[in-house]
Design a protein around this motif. Structure first.
Motif, short mmCIF file in Angstrom:
data_model
loop_
_atom_site.label_atom_id
_atom_site.label_comp_id
_atom_site.label_asym_id
_atom_site.label_seq_id
_atom_site.Cartn_x
_atom_site.Cartn_y
_atom_site.Cartn_z
N SER A 49 -3.41 1.57 -10.81
CA SER A 49 -3.35 1.00 -9.57
C SER A 49 -3.14 2.01 -8.65
CB SER A 49 -2.35 -0.23 -9.50
OG SER A 49 -2.59 -1.31 -10.23
N THR A 79 -7.14 -9.49 -8.65
CA THR A 79 -7.67 -9.81 -7.12
C THR A 79 -6.82 -9.48 -5.84
OG1 THR A 79 -9.11 -11.46 -7.99
CG2 THR A 79 -8.78 -11.30 -5.62
N GLY A 116 -2.91 4.04 -5.29
CA GLY A 116 -2.86 3.75 -3.77
C GLY A 116 -2.01 2.43 -3.41
N ARG A 127 -4.48 -3.24 -1.81
CA ARG A 127 -4.84 -1.75 -1.73
C ARG A 127 -5.81 -1.50 -0.69
NH1 ARG A 127 -7.31 -1.61 -6.19
NH2 ARG A 127 -5.72 -0.47 -7.38
N LYS A 128 -6.50 -2.85 -0.12
CA LYS A 128 -7.40 -2.76 1.09
C LYS A 128 -6.55 -2.76 2.53
CE LYS A 128 -11.80 -2.74 2.56
NZ LYS A 128 -12.88 -1.79 2.09
N GLY A 129 -5.34 -3.31 2.06
CA GLY A 129 -4.28 -3.32 3.37
C GLY A 129 -4.20 -4.42 3.96
N LEU A 130 -4.82 -5.56 3.20
CA LEU A 130 -4.83 -6.94 3.81
C LEU A 130 -3.49 -7.63 3.76
CD1 LEU A 130 -8.24 -7.96 2.28
CD2 LEU A 130 -7.78 -7.37 4.56
N ALA A 133 -6.10 -5.73 -5.53
CA ALA A 133 -7.15 -5.16 -4.82
C ALA A 133 -7.08 -5.31 -3.38
CB ALA A 133 -8.55 -5.73 -5.45
N LEU A 134 -6.86 -6.69 -2.89
CA LEU A 134 -6.64 -7.07 -1.45
C LEU A 134 -5.53 -6.24 -0.87
CD1 LEU A 134 -6.81 -11.02 -2.01
CD2 LEU A 134 -8.57 -9.30 -0.80
N PRO A 179 0.86 -1.19 0.07
CA PRO A 179 0.12 0.16 -0.19
C PRO A 179 1.03 1.33 0.11
CG PRO A 179 -0.71 -1.66 1.53
CD PRO A 179 0.64 -2.11 1.21
#
Length: 292
Positions: free
Chosen positions: A251, A228, A253, A234-237, A231-232, A170
């Motif tokens: 992309s 996918t 972030g 970017r979500k901070g996972l 996206a994960l 991130p």
């Protein structure tokens, strides 16, 4: 009756003058007369009314002129299309490719094909790793671009490009450059990685990278789809290891930090496939180095 006789008829129907028509068709006037008379005898129809001064179409001649002009144009189109197929300039090419090059190499490859063969239909598909060679062998696709070295009998393979791996984090992550990576910091990260496929040389490269760093990654999420994974992240996972070609996807972030580990790209096709469309595309892709 043959196509040449119909061409003679249509030429005369346009000119309505035997001498002029014979000159344009590169035959003698008497030969043209014989061809027209032979056509009329075979059809049992008078096509022209003629005397020493004038030539004009009969009603039957007008009808056949209209119909044959249309049919002959369609026939010429079919013949031209068949020649294009024979030369590999027309038809369809089905290409499977990894998601990672959707915004980098694939636009360049498609642009080359479209510029050289504008009549060629292009179908782009993405296929799961385990299905790639089955799709190729069953003629569901014509060629596949992979990050894996081919070991399947009957499949030819050529390297076309080399990417680097990148760690994807991130934007607010403390990693800023490759110098920030250390064994101590990497073991604290949660990783999101592609599914480990047995026999996949690309998967082996990723895990070989961790071995070279003497790191056992804490992997708690796997996905076969790079979009996918992005996206994960970017979500901070978690953080991910992906080809750096994903940088060309929009992309926001995220930060891509290139790593000193390479991942090659290969084109693969059936060795016994002599389809001229495929051979033309293969030559075109390999004609000069690809650039993102």
């Amino acid at each position: 009756m043959d196509l040449q006789q119909i061409r003679y008829f249509l030429a005369l129907a346009k000119e309505l003058h035997f001498w002029n028509t014979a000159g344009k068709m590169n035959i003698t006037q008497s030969a043209l007369s014989r061809q027209i008379q032979s056509l009329e005898n075979e059809l049992g129809v008078q096509l022209f009314e003629r005397n020493k001064r004038n030539v004009k179409l009969t009603s039957a001649g007008k009808f056949l002129k209209e119909k044959w002009e249309k049919e002959l144009n369609e026939l010429e189109y079919m013949h031209q299309f068949a020649r294009q197929i024979h030369l590999g300039e027309s038809g369809t090419i089905r290409i499977a490719h990894p998601d990672s090059i959707s915004a980098s190499l694939m636009p360049e490859i498609v642009a080359r094909i479209a510029a050289q063969y504008p009549n060629l239909q292009i179908e782009l598909v993405q296929v799961r790793y385990n299905d790639q060679y089955e799709f190729l062998n069953s003629y569901k696709i014509d060629m596949v671009i992979t990050r894996d070295m081919n070991t399947v009998h009957g499949i030819a393979s050529v390297k076309i490009y080399t990417d680097h791996l990148a760690i994807v984090v991130p934007e607010n992550h403390p990693y800023r450059s490759v110098d920030d990576l250390s064994k101590e910091s990497l073991v604290t990260q949660k990783f999101i990685l592609p599914i480990k496929d047995e026999g996949s040389s690309y998967s082996d490269i990723i895990h070989g990278m961790f071995r070279s760093l003497d790191v056992v990654p804490d992997v708690y999420l796997h996905s076969e789809f790079g979009s996918t994974i992005i996206a994960l992240v970017r979500k901070g996972l978690g953080v991910a290891i992906l080809p750096d070609s994903y940088m060309y996807h929009e992309s926001p972030g995220l930060r891509f930090i290139q790593l000193p580990f390479e991942t090659d790209l290969y084109i693969n096709w059936r060795t016994d496939d002599h389809n001229p469309v495929l051979l033309n595309v293969l030559r075109l892709i390999q004609s000069e180095p690809l650039a993102k």
